[in-house]
Design a protein around this motif. Structure first.
Motif, mmCIF file in Angstrom:
data_model
loop_
_atom_site.group_PDB
_atom_site.id
_atom_site.type_symbol
_atom_site.label_atom_id
_atom_site.label_comp_id
_atom_site.label_asym_id
_atom_site.label_seq_id
_atom_site.Cartn_x
_atom_site.Cartn_y
_atom_site.Cartn_z
ATOM 1 N N GLY A 74 0.817 -1.202 0.000
ATOM 2 C CA GLY A 74 0.000 0.000 0.000
ATOM 3 C C GLY A 74 0.848 1.247 0.000
ATOM 4 N N ALA A 75 0.226 2.340 -0.378
ATOM 5 C CA ALA A 75 0.925 3.607 -0.572
ATOM 6 C C ALA A 75 1.588 4.152 0.695
ATOM 7 C CB ALA A 75 -0.048 4.648 -1.124
ATOM 8 N N ALA A 76 1.079 3.786 1.862
ATOM 9 C CA ALA A 76 1.617 4.333 3.108
ATOM 10 C C ALA A 76 2.928 3.674 3.529
ATOM 11 C CB ALA A 76 0.593 4.176 4.233
ATOM 12 N N LEU A 77 3.248 2.543 2.932
ATOM 13 C CA LEU A 77 4.408 1.773 3.370
ATOM 14 C C LEU A 77 5.600 1.945 2.446
ATOM 15 C CD1 LEU A 77 2.650 -1.589 4.237
ATOM 16 C CD2 LEU A 77 3.410 0.165 5.817
ATOM 17 N N THR A 78 6.771 1.713 3.020
ATOM 18 C CA THR A 78 7.994 1.625 2.235
ATOM 19 C C THR A 78 8.640 0.276 2.507
ATOM 20 O OG1 THR A 78 9.430 2.526 3.958
ATOM 21 C CG2 THR A 78 8.406 4.114 2.437
ATOM 22 N N ARG A 79 9.456 -0.153 1.577
ATOM 23 C CA ARG A 79 10.172 -1.417 1.760
ATOM 24 C C ARG A 79 11.034 -1.366 3.028
ATOM 25 N NH1 ARG A 79 10.687 -5.460 -1.489
ATOM 26 N NH2 ARG A 79 10.029 -4.240 -3.291
ATOM 27 N N ALA A 80 11.706 -0.250 3.245
ATOM 28 C CA ALA A 80 12.575 -0.131 4.423
ATOM 29 C C ALA A 80 11.780 -0.262 5.717
ATOM 30 C CB ALA A 80 13.327 1.198 4.386
ATOM 31 N N TYR A 81 10.624 0.379 5.790
ATOM 32 C CA TYR A 81 9.809 0.302 7.006
ATOM 33 C C TYR A 81 9.412 -1.144 7.297
ATOM 34 C CZ TYR A 81 6.008 0.990 10.319
ATOM 35 O OH TYR A 81 5.182 0.923 11.427
ATOM 36 N N VAL A 82 8.976 -1.854 6.277
ATOM 37 C CA VAL A 82 8.535 -3.243 6.486
ATOM 38 C C VAL A 82 9.723 -4.156 6.751
ATOM 39 C CG1 VAL A 82 7.403 -5.237 5.420
ATOM 40 C CG2 VAL A 82 6.437 -2.952 5.126
ATOM 41 N N GLU A 83 10.721 -4.119 5.867
ATOM 42 C CA GLU A 83 11.805 -5.097 5.938
ATOM 43 C C GLU A 83 12.828 -4.796 7.024
ATOM 44 O OE1 GLU A 83 13.270 -5.568 1.940
ATOM 45 O OE2 GLU A 83 11.419 -6.577 1.308
ATOM 46 N N GLN A 84 12.807 -3.591 7.565
ATOM 47 C CA GLN A 84 13.715 -3.281 8.666
ATOM 48 C C GLN A 84 12.931 -3.136 9.968
ATOM 49 O OE1 GLN A 84 16.027 0.130 7.432
ATOM 50 N NE2 GLN A 84 16.663 -0.888 5.553
ATOM 51 N N ASP A 85 12.105 -2.101 10.050
ATOM 52 C CA ASP A 85 11.419 -1.800 11.303
ATOM 53 C C ASP A 85 10.436 -2.899 11.725
ATOM 54 O OD1 ASP A 85 12.841 0.552 11.110
ATOM 55 O OD2 ASP A 85 11.133 1.759 10.502
ATOM 56 N N LEU A 86 9.534 -3.272 10.825
ATOM 57 C CA LEU A 86 8.531 -4.281 11.199
ATOM 58 C C LEU A 86 9.130 -5.672 11.291
ATOM 59 C CD1 LEU A 86 5.375 -3.019 9.264
ATOM 60 C CD2 LEU A 86 6.083 -2.548 11.616
ATOM 61 N N HIS A 87 10.125 -5.950 10.468
ATOM 62 C CA HIS A 87 10.809 -7.251 10.531
ATOM 63 C C HIS A 87 11.443 -7.462 11.910
ATOM 64 C CE1 HIS A 87 13.119 -10.730 9.234
ATOM 65 N NE2 HIS A 87 14.185 -10.146 9.754
ATOM 66 N N GLU A 88 11.946 -6.365 12.497
ATOM 67 C CA GLU A 88 12.579 -6.454 13.814
ATOM 68 C C GLU A 88 11.582 -6.812 14.917
ATOM 69 O OE1 GLU A 88 14.909 -3.054 14.852
ATOM 70 O OE2 GLU A 88 16.082 -3.158 13.002
ATOM 71 N N ILE A 89 10.324 -6.384 14.771
ATOM 72 C CA ILE A 89 9.366 -6.643 15.851
ATOM 73 C C ILE A 89 8.549 -7.915 15.645
ATOM 74 C CG2 ILE A 89 9.158 -4.208 16.445
ATOM 75 C CD1 ILE A 89 6.242 -4.516 15.201
ATOM 76 N N TYR A 90 8.333 -8.324 14.383
ATOM 77 C CA TYR A 90 7.466 -9.477 14.133
ATOM 78 C C TYR A 90 8.258 -10.766 14.279
ATOM 79 C CZ TYR A 90 3.701 -12.249 12.108
ATOM 80 O OH TYR A 90 2.706 -13.172 11.907
ATOM 81 N N GLN A 91 7.730 -11.682 15.054
ATOM 82 C CA GLN A 91 8.417 -12.936 15.331
ATOM 83 C C GLN A 91 8.237 -13.977 14.234
ATOM 84 O OE1 GLN A 91 6.766 -13.783 19.176
ATOM 85 N NE2 GLN A 91 7.923 -12.158 20.165
ATOM 86 N N GLY A 92 7.458 -13.634 13.217
ATOM 87 C CA GLY A 92 7.281 -14.505 12.054
ATOM 88 C C GLY A 92 7.879 -13.840 10.830
ATOM 89 N N GLU A 93 7.449 -14.297 9.666
ATOM 90 C CA GLU A 93 7.950 -13.739 8.414
ATOM 91 C C GLU A 93 7.045 -12.615 7.950
ATOM 92 O OE1 GLU A 93 9.229 -15.286 3.971
ATOM 93 O OE2 GLU A 93 8.573 -16.731 5.470
#
Length: 108
Positions: A74-93
């Motif tokens: 979606g337009a609100a997200l960036t690859r960096a936000y998901v693959e760095q920030d959210l990847h760090e907090i989510y215990q799954g993939e």
């Protein structure tokens, strides 16, 4: 969201589209009911990024992170936000899909 539904459905995937602005409880209820392999969320507004983060934290808290890989776009997200920030907090993939075709590639 609707384009992802169309692209995935036309390529043999069964998509359960529960609509917009759904609480995480509705997302998880649909995932359980339909025995989902993946949960996808799309965000158009900046507020969506906060909600997606909270949803991932809720999946962690319920012990469901290992069960459900998550694809976000979606337009609100960036690859960096998901693959760095959210990847760090989510215990799954958790993965980022820039568009519906990247979502299809990830599903394949």
């Amino acid at each position: 969201k609707n384009l992802v539904d169309i692209i995935l459905s036309n390529n043999g995937y069964n998509v359960v589209n529960i609509g917009i602005k759904q609480p995480v409880s509705a997302i998880l209820e649909a995932a359980e009911e339909h025995r989902a392999d993946v949960i996808g969320m799309s965000g158009l507004l900046v507020k969506s990024t906060v909600i997606m983060k909270e949803n991932l934290e809720e999946l962690n808290g319920r012990g469901l992170a290992a069960k459900y890989p998550v694809i976000l776009g979606g337009a609100a997200l960036t690859r960096a936000y998901v693959e760095q920030d959210l990847h760090e907090i989510y215990q799954g993939e958790v993965r980022y899909a820039r568009d519906a075709f990247e979502g299809l590639r990830l599903m394949d």
